[in-house]
Write an enzyme that holds these catalytic residues in place. Structure first.
Site, PDB file in Angstrom:
ATOM      1  CE1 TYR A  58      -0.775   4.862  -6.394  1.00 16.94           C
ATOM      2  CE2 TYR A  58      -3.113   5.333  -6.508  1.00 16.94           C
ATOM      3  CZ  TYR A  58      -2.030   4.866  -5.808  1.00 16.94           C
ATOM      4  OH  TYR A  58      -2.196   4.403  -4.527  1.00 16.94           O
ATOM      5  NE  ARG A 207       1.264  -5.613  -2.917  1.00 17.72           N
ATOM      6  CZ  ARG A 207       1.130  -4.310  -2.697  1.00 17.72           C
ATOM      7  NH1 ARG A 207       0.514  -3.565  -3.588  1.00 17.72           N
ATOM      8  NH2 ARG A 207       1.598  -3.747  -1.603  1.00 17.72           N
TER       9      ARG A 207
END
Length: 316
Positions: A58, A207
């Protein structure tokens, strides 16, 4: 915050965790604010959220550093989870499971997080180019050396879980689970229950889509990862709005938000499931935490069940 056990690991965490990916990676890059993200992490801990989930990819790397800053004085209050097994190569994210990489990766994660041990270290993806026994054997060595307390897998199938578990216990499995992504209910979640593994549900709000946050695909920034996802293509977004209408209908009947209904559904799958919704905003964090008090009736569940059969677009 209600508490849940992460399988047979001995780790007890808040019923809702915090996924930190979106603070540094994949979504809404222009709206990122590290100071607010640190505030969100600390507020989450204040409210009883203890499972904090990140990964070296990330950013890459920047999210672990961000989490490390946020937890610097609160290490003993959390269960810290990170991942290795995905790397950026020639502009693409690809699996990497070589034992040498695993050993290097954990050292980097420990440094960026500013800790001596990681509570849960997860293999982000299985690398098809490396025998899983070699990769998982290297992960097991990290437990034996005291660098990590438990090891888990992400997006693994039952055959892979069996292979790994025969070498060293798979403490947790992390996979997408939401109203519109229920694949794991058939085999993976039953495997977890039969083998004492905890289940961590990522993207429990689809999401962000199931929270009603997106009206048109064009609302996404050009650099947003979802731009390339099948479910977020223009026609799919338009067709999938009917799913949001179902969630919103239940939410209005109960006097809560669509996000809370979507998250409450994941919580209702079982006491062995810990969802880790991600957010970068304090207001959304409060909304997510309140979902633990939403109780879905049989009527609610029946209405929501049809969503899985009406989704347009695959997960990836």
């Amino acid at each position: 915050m209600q508490q849940r056990k992460l399988g047979s690991t001995g780790l007890v965490v808040g019923a809702i965790g915090l996924g930190c990916m979106g603070m540094s990676f994949a979504y809404n890059q222009s709206r990122r604010d590290d100071r607010e993200s640190v505030a969100v992490i600390n507020k989450a801990i204040d409210e009883g959220i203890t499972l904090i989930d990140t990964a070296d990819v990330y950013g890459p790397f920047t999210n672990e550093a961000l989490v490390g800053r946020a937890i610097r004085d609160r290490r003993d209050e959390i269960v810290l989870a990170s991942k290795c097994g995905l790397v950026v190569r020639d502009g693409e994210i690809v699996p990497s499971g070589h034992p040498d990489y695993i050993r290097q990766a954990v050292s980097g994660s420990l440094y960026r997080l500013g800790v001596d041990v990681i509570d849960l270290y997860q293999l982000h993806r299985v690398d098809p180019a490396i025998p899983l026994a070699e990769t998982w054997g290297a992960m097991a060595e990290l437990v034996q050396s005291g660098l990590v307390r438990a090891i888990g897998m992400s997006e693994a199938d039952v055959a892979q879980l069996d292979t790994a578990h025969a070498i060293h216990p798979v403490a947790t499995v992390q996979t997408e689970l939401s109203l519109w992504s229920r694949d794991v209910l058939a085999e993976v979640l039953p495997w977890c229950r039969a083998n004492g593994a905890g289940f961590i549900a990522y993207s429990p709000l689809g999401r962000g889509f199931l929270a009603g946050a997106l009206a048109e695909a064009e609302d996404l920034e050009d650099t947003d990862w979802r731009r390339g996802n099948p479910r977020f293509q223009p026609e799919a977004v338009r067709e999938n709005q009917r799913l949001v209408r179902i969630v919103r209908s239940v939410a209005e009947r109960k006097g809560v938000t669509p996000a809370q209904v979507a998250l409450a559904w994941v919580l209702a799958v079982g006491d062995d499931v810990v969802p880790i919704p991600g957010t970068t905003r304090l207001s959304h964090l409060a909304d997510n935490i309140a979902a633990q008090d939403v109780r879905l009736t049989e009527e609610d569940l029946a209405e929501l069940t049809v969503i899985a059969d009406q989704v347009v677009g695959s997960r990836y």
